[in-house]
Design a protein around this motif. Structure first.
Motif, mmCIF file in Angstrom:
data_model
loop_
_atom_site.group_PDB
_atom_site.id
_atom_site.type_symbol
_atom_site.label_atom_id
_atom_site.label_comp_id
_atom_site.label_asym_id
_atom_site.label_seq_id
_atom_site.Cartn_x
_atom_site.Cartn_y
_atom_site.Cartn_z
ATOM 1 N N THR A 233 0.849 -1.187 0.000
ATOM 2 C CA THR A 233 0.000 0.000 0.000
ATOM 3 C C THR A 233 0.882 1.234 0.000
ATOM 4 N N GLY A 234 0.509 2.209 -0.793
ATOM 5 C CA GLY A 234 1.194 3.489 -0.775
ATOM 6 C C GLY A 234 0.234 4.582 -0.344
ATOM 7 N N VAL A 235 0.657 5.377 0.646
ATOM 8 C CA VAL A 235 -0.108 6.552 1.065
ATOM 9 C C VAL A 235 0.694 7.751 0.569
ATOM 10 N N LEU A 236 0.225 8.371 -0.489
ATOM 11 C CA LEU A 236 1.016 9.384 -1.193
ATOM 12 C C LEU A 236 0.393 10.769 -1.092
ATOM 13 N N LYS A 237 1.269 11.712 -0.812
ATOM 14 C CA LYS A 237 0.853 13.113 -0.847
ATOM 15 C C LYS A 237 1.171 13.655 -2.226
ATOM 16 N N VAL A 238 0.123 13.945 -2.984
ATOM 17 C CA VAL A 238 0.267 14.395 -4.374
ATOM 18 C C VAL A 238 -0.458 15.730 -4.518
ATOM 19 N N ASP A 239 0.276 16.765 -4.865
ATOM 20 C CA ASP A 239 -0.301 18.115 -4.992
ATOM 21 C C ASP A 239 -1.084 18.503 -3.739
ATOM 22 N N GLY A 240 -0.525 18.161 -2.580
ATOM 23 C CA GLY A 240 -1.121 18.564 -1.310
ATOM 24 C C GLY A 240 -2.246 17.687 -0.803
ATOM 25 N N LYS A 241 -2.621 16.640 -1.564
ATOM 26 C CA LYS A 241 -3.718 15.762 -1.152
ATOM 27 C C LYS A 241 -3.191 14.352 -0.878
ATOM 28 N N ILE A 242 -3.770 13.681 0.136
ATOM 29 C CA ILE A 242 -3.405 12.302 0.444
ATOM 30 C C ILE A 242 -4.220 11.353 -0.426
ATOM 31 N N ARG A 243 -3.514 10.454 -1.127
ATOM 32 C CA ARG A 243 -4.178 9.452 -1.971
ATOM 33 C C ARG A 243 -3.661 8.064 -1.608
ATOM 34 N N TYR A 244 -4.533 7.058 -1.702
ATOM 35 C CA TYR A 244 -4.186 5.688 -1.335
ATOM 36 C C TYR A 244 -4.101 4.816 -2.584
ATOM 37 N N PHE A 245 -3.055 4.000 -2.630
ATOM 38 C CA PHE A 245 -2.862 3.070 -3.745
ATOM 39 C C PHE A 245 -2.601 1.682 -3.171
ATOM 40 N N ASN A 246 -3.297 0.688 -3.701
ATOM 41 C CA ASN A 246 -3.221 -0.675 -3.177
ATOM 42 C C ASN A 246 -2.873 -1.661 -4.288
ATOM 43 N N VAL A 247 -2.130 -2.714 -3.931
ATOM 44 C CA VAL A 247 -1.801 -3.732 -4.920
ATOM 45 C C VAL A 247 -3.074 -4.337 -5.519
ATOM 46 N N HIS A 248 -3.015 -4.632 -6.794
ATOM 47 C CA HIS A 248 -4.159 -5.170 -7.517
ATOM 48 C C HIS A 248 -3.857 -6.608 -7.968
ATOM 49 N N ARG A 249 -2.984 -6.771 -8.966
ATOM 50 C CA ARG A 249 -2.573 -8.101 -9.430
ATOM 51 C C ARG A 249 -1.069 -8.071 -9.707
ATOM 52 N N ASN A 250 -0.419 -9.231 -9.546
ATOM 53 C CA ASN A 250 1.033 -9.257 -9.752
ATOM 54 C C ASN A 250 1.417 -10.033 -11.007
ATOM 55 N N ASN A 251 2.723 -10.075 -11.275
ATOM 56 C CA ASN A 251 3.215 -10.691 -12.511
ATOM 57 C C ASN A 251 3.394 -12.200 -12.418
ATOM 58 N N GLY A 252 2.932 -12.803 -11.334
ATOM 59 C CA GLY A 252 2.949 -14.260 -11.221
ATOM 60 C C GLY A 252 4.256 -14.841 -10.725
ATOM 61 N N ILE A 253 5.223 -13.984 -10.388
ATOM 62 C CA ILE A 253 6.507 -14.458 -9.858
ATOM 63 C C ILE A 253 6.438 -14.467 -8.347
ATOM 64 N N ASP A 254 6.855 -15.565 -7.730
ATOM 65 C CA ASP A 254 6.777 -15.701 -6.276
ATOM 66 C C ASP A 254 7.721 -14.724 -5.575
ATOM 67 N N TYR A 255 7.326 -14.321 -4.377
ATOM 68 C CA TYR A 255 8.203 -13.564 -3.491
ATOM 69 C C TYR A 255 9.282 -14.502 -2.964
ATOM 70 N N ASP A 256 10.530 -14.048 -2.975
ATOM 71 C CA ASP A 256 11.657 -14.849 -2.484
ATOM 72 C C ASP A 256 12.101 -14.300 -1.135
ATOM 73 N N TYR A 257 11.785 -15.041 -0.075
ATOM 74 C CA TYR A 257 12.053 -14.580 1.284
ATOM 75 C C TYR A 257 13.546 -14.409 1.540
ATOM 76 N N SER A 258 14.398 -15.077 0.791
ATOM 77 C CA SER A 258 15.825 -15.098 1.095
ATOM 78 C C SER A 258 16.601 -13.911 0.523
ATOM 79 N N ILE A 259 15.957 -13.063 -0.302
ATOM 80 C CA ILE A 259 16.672 -11.941 -0.919
ATOM 81 C C ILE A 259 16.021 -10.622 -0.534
ATOM 82 N N GLY A 260 16.726 -9.526 -0.797
ATOM 83 C CA GLY A 260 16.245 -8.202 -0.440
ATOM 84 C C GLY A 260 15.192 -7.660 -1.385
ATOM 85 N N LYS A 261 14.635 -6.500 -1.004
ATOM 86 C CA LYS A 261 13.516 -5.951 -1.773
ATOM 87 C C LYS A 261 13.916 -5.545 -3.190
#
Length: 372
Positions: A233-261
């Motif tokens: 989730t991103g809580v972004l201040k854009v032109d003085g206003k707070i807007r919320y952005f949430n994940v929708h769908r991903n590219n199908g590649i698994d998250y790898d717990y052993s590596i960094g972001k």
């Protein structure tokens, strides 16, 4: 030991396979004073999650009693537990009295406690593969009787409605060739869809922008992009206003717990939302969540909507807090050693640590179910 096992089996509630592994009934839990959450917000998340259980029965990934619990525990019992939270809160408001959701004796009286012990074997295996020394140490140090209690927050960031030299990475909406497709329809066509074609690194390098394959929703720095992809989730201040952005769908590649972001190949496409959203099999169904009363965890194995109590030392006293399992993340695949508490929105590490430095890395944990 044998008599204790027979006593648990005689309750005909918890499956024998769960006993001696990670979950068992506990009759006299010690969790201290309940604090750190608002009854009103716990009720909101409980009510939103209960609605999901009622309306999204086709979501077999999440809507189930829990794979470690047998058919004596039902989705209906989970719903009854969540309904009891709101009923109690509203009765207390009407009676103008202190919330009984913060009364340890009341909670003991009305709930069954399923003690959760961590899956240390899997944690140790992941620690052995990790290239992050701090992560390996923390996974190896998980106590025998406490789970790994991590904290997550929504990143409070600055953004731009247009691309600039500083704000040069976009949060993208679903690619144009997927607009109007349900999740099931998209899965059937994934070999032909843009969403499944590119890694995070390729998108950062400009793969989507070059051929105008997806709409940029907002622009941010590359560092901020990695943070938002990690947090969901991103809580972004854009032109003085707070807007919320949430994940929708991903590219199908698994998250790898052993590596960094930065090394993760998984990439999420986003959607703008009116507030912070948690789990949902697709964006329109997602559960609206609140800080301090929401846990992210292994929904695939535990089932969405479990009421959880965690307990830990705070100074010289034992304290506990209640929350609802209403969010997840790639880090929880095959992970029964960890919960992630949603804490709040922060600019960065210093703000986060100032507000949450007192919270521990490990805690005792129970799944609570309303007594019948």
């Amino acid at each position: 030991m044998k008599s204790a096992l027979l006593a648990l089996l005689s309750l005909n509630v918890f499956s024998p396979g769960a006993l001696g592994l990670s979950f068992s009934l506990e009759s006299q839990p010690e969790f201290g004073q309940l604090k750190g959450f608002k009854g009103s917000e716990l009720c909101q998340v409980a009510e939103n999650t209960k609605r999901y259980l009622q309306e999204q029965v086709q979501d077999v990934f999440a809507v189930h009693p829990g794979k470690i619990i047998n058919d004596k525990i039902t989705v209906q019992k989970v719903q009854d537990t969540l309904a009891f939270i709101c009923r109690t809160y509203r009765e207390d408001v009407r009676a103008k009295r202190h919330s009984r959701l913060h009364d340890s004796a009341f909670v003991r009286q009305h709930f069954e406690f399923v003690r959760w012990l961590p899956d240390k074997k899997t944690a140790t295996e992941i620690a052995g593969k990790s290239t992050n020394a701090a992560k390996s140490r923390m996974l190896n140090d998980i106590p025998d009787k406490e789970i790994f209690l991590t904290k997550y927050y929504t990143k409070l960031l600055d953004g731009s409605p247009v691309k600039t030299e500083l704000y040069n990475q976009a949060l993208y909406a679903l690619p144009y060739d997927e607009k109007g497709l349900t999740l099931a329809q998209a899965q059937q066509q994934q070999g032909a869809l843009t969403r499944f074609r590119y890694t995070r690194q390729q998108i950062i390098a400009g793969a989507l922008l070059k051929d105008k394959l997806a709409q940029p929703l907002v622009w941010l720095t590359e560092e901020a992009l990695h943070d938002v992809l990690l947090q969901g989730t991103g809580v972004l201040k854009v032109d003085g206003k707070i807007r919320y952005f949430n994940v929708h769908r991903n590219n199908g590649i698994d998250y790898d717990y052993s590596i960094g972001k930065r090394e993760q190949a998984r990439y999420w496409y986003f959607i703008e939302t009116p507030e912070i959203m948690g789990y949902g099999h697709d964006q329109p169904s997602k559960i609206a969540i609140k800080p301090q009363v929401t846990f992210a965890g292994n929904i695939a194995d535990l089932g969405v909507g479990k009421l959880v109590l965690v307990s830990y030392r705070e100074g010289d006293r034992q304290v506990g807090r209640l929350g609802v399992l209403a969010d997840q993340g790639g880090a929880f695949d095959n992970n029964l050693f960890q919960l992630d508490l949603l804490v709040d929105s922060y600019r960065g590490w210093s703000d986060y640590h100032k507000a949450n430095g007192h919270l521990p890395d490990y805690a005792s944990a129970w799944i609570l179910l309303l007594k019948q």
